[in-house]
Design an enzyme around this catalytic site. Structure first.
Site, PDB file in Angstrom:
ATOM      1  N   HIS A 144      -2.771   7.249   6.973  1.00  0.00           N
ATOM      2  CA  HIS A 144      -1.912   8.110   6.190  1.00  0.00           C
ATOM      3  C   HIS A 144      -2.696   9.512   5.703  1.00  0.00           C
ATOM      4  CE1 HIS A 144       2.234   6.321   6.200  1.00  0.00           C
ATOM      5  NE2 HIS A 144       1.459   5.153   5.780  1.00  0.00           N
ATOM      6  N   GLY A 194       0.848  -1.145   0.022  1.00  0.00           N
ATOM      7  CA  GLY A 194      -0.173   0.055   0.013  1.00  0.00           C
ATOM      8  C   GLY A 194       0.844   1.382  -0.054  1.00  0.00           C
ATOM      9  N   HIS A 245      -4.613   1.301   7.534  1.00  0.00           N
ATOM     10  CA  HIS A 245      -3.067   2.087   7.440  1.00  0.00           C
ATOM     11  C   HIS A 245      -3.085   3.070   6.620  1.00  0.00           C
ATOM     12  CE1 HIS A 245       1.466   1.540   7.764  1.00  0.00           C
ATOM     13  NE2 HIS A 245       1.280   2.134   6.853  1.00  0.00           N
ATOM     14  N   GLU A 246      -3.683   2.846   5.163  1.00  0.00           N
ATOM     15  CA  GLU A 246      -3.509   3.847   4.285  1.00  0.00           C
ATOM     16  C   GLU A 246      -4.401   5.279   4.485  1.00  0.00           C
ATOM     17  OE1 GLU A 246      -0.900   3.630   2.454  1.00  0.00           O
ATOM     18  OE2 GLU A 246      -0.839   1.536   3.049  1.00  0.00           O
ATOM     19  N   GLN A 306       3.190  10.121   1.370  1.00  0.00           N
ATOM     20  CA  GLN A 306       4.356   9.203   1.490  1.00  0.00           C
ATOM     21  C   GLN A 306       5.315   9.813   0.164  1.00  0.00           C
ATOM     22  OE1 GLN A 306       2.253   5.404   2.306  1.00  0.00           O
ATOM     23  NE2 GLN A 306       4.253   5.143   3.224  1.00  0.00           N
ATOM     24  N   CYS A 356       5.868   0.228   7.580  1.00  0.00           N
ATOM     25  CA  CYS A 356       5.390   1.169   6.708  1.00  0.00           C
ATOM     26  C   CYS A 356       6.670   1.758   5.496  1.00  0.00           C
ATOM     27  CB  CYS A 356       5.196   2.621   7.436  1.00  0.00           C
ATOM     28  SG  CYS A 356       4.664   4.034   6.844  1.00  0.00           S
ATOM     29  N   LEU A 357       6.476   1.971   4.565  1.00  0.00           N
ATOM     30  CA  LEU A 357       7.543   2.545   3.614  1.00  0.00           C
ATOM     31  C   LEU A 357       8.255   3.825   4.050  1.00  0.00           C
ATOM     32  CD1 LEU A 357       5.941   1.243  -0.005  1.00  0.00           C
ATOM     33  CD2 LEU A 357       7.524   0.033   1.384  1.00  0.00           C
TER      34      LEU A 357
END
Ligand code: ZN
Length: 183
Positions: free
Chosen positions: A135, A46, A131-132, A51, A89-90
């Site tokens: 963000h 994701g 999670h997304e 991000q 998380c990226l």
């Protein structure tokens, strides 16, 4: 192929509220495509617009070949049953922690045709959607942790963040990121 630099923890944009997408423009379509390419290069499942340094309320998710483009997504229903599972998380590379979330959710979003869709999800997909969507409201998975655990992961990040002196992660095609379930 265009790989977008990924903003890492400490960059203010990760903490900002996003702006709803009014309509699907060529700019939005191009951004979605680049976000999928960037997510693949990072071995993520994701990726949310902040991000990659963008303010659109937009995220992409891909799990087991199923792609989801979420424009202005919101959770409209959530199970009372919750579960804990490890997340990464990226934007916080190499940091992982168990997060408790509802097991199932229904997400309402606009798709790339401009249509409103409602997507029921459970388990990993539900976790990834949540999670997304977090963000898109300036929230990160570490915000869900208890004080002790949060302090622990932030201490680890203090040691790692020196690897990103400019505050961004630049990917190269085929980069092999370490673990699964990263968003
Ligand atoms: Zn993330």
């Amino acid at each position: 192929m265009t790989l977008l630099p990924i903003q890492v923890l400490g960059q203010p944009i990760l903490r900002q509220e996003t702006v709803p997408v009014a309509q699907v423009t060529p700019t939005i379509r191009a951004l979605v495509e680049q976000m999928f390419e960037t997510m693949h290069a990072a071995n993520g499942i994701g990726l949310a617009a902040p991000q990659v340094g963008r303010t659109e309320r937009l995220a992409v998710v891909e799990i087991e070949g199923a792609r989801y483009v979420l424009l202005n997504p919101e959770v409209i229903a959530a199970s009372t049953e919750t579960a804990k599972a490890e997340e990464g998380c990226l934007s916080i590379p190499e940091v992982f922690a168990d997060v408790e979330r509802p097991v199932s959710v229904t997400v309402r979003a606009m798709d790339l045709d401009g249509q409103t869709v409602e997507i029921p999800a459970s388990d990993l997909l539900a976790r990834c959607f949540q999670h997304e969507i977090d963000h898109l409201h300036g929230k990160l998975f570490i915000d869900h942790l208890g004080m002790f655990k949060r302090r622990q992961v932030l201490a680890k990040w203090e040691r790692l963040k020196g690897d990103y002196p400019t505050g961004v992660r630049t990917l190269t095609p085929g980069e092999d990121a370490a673990r699964s379930a990263k968003g």
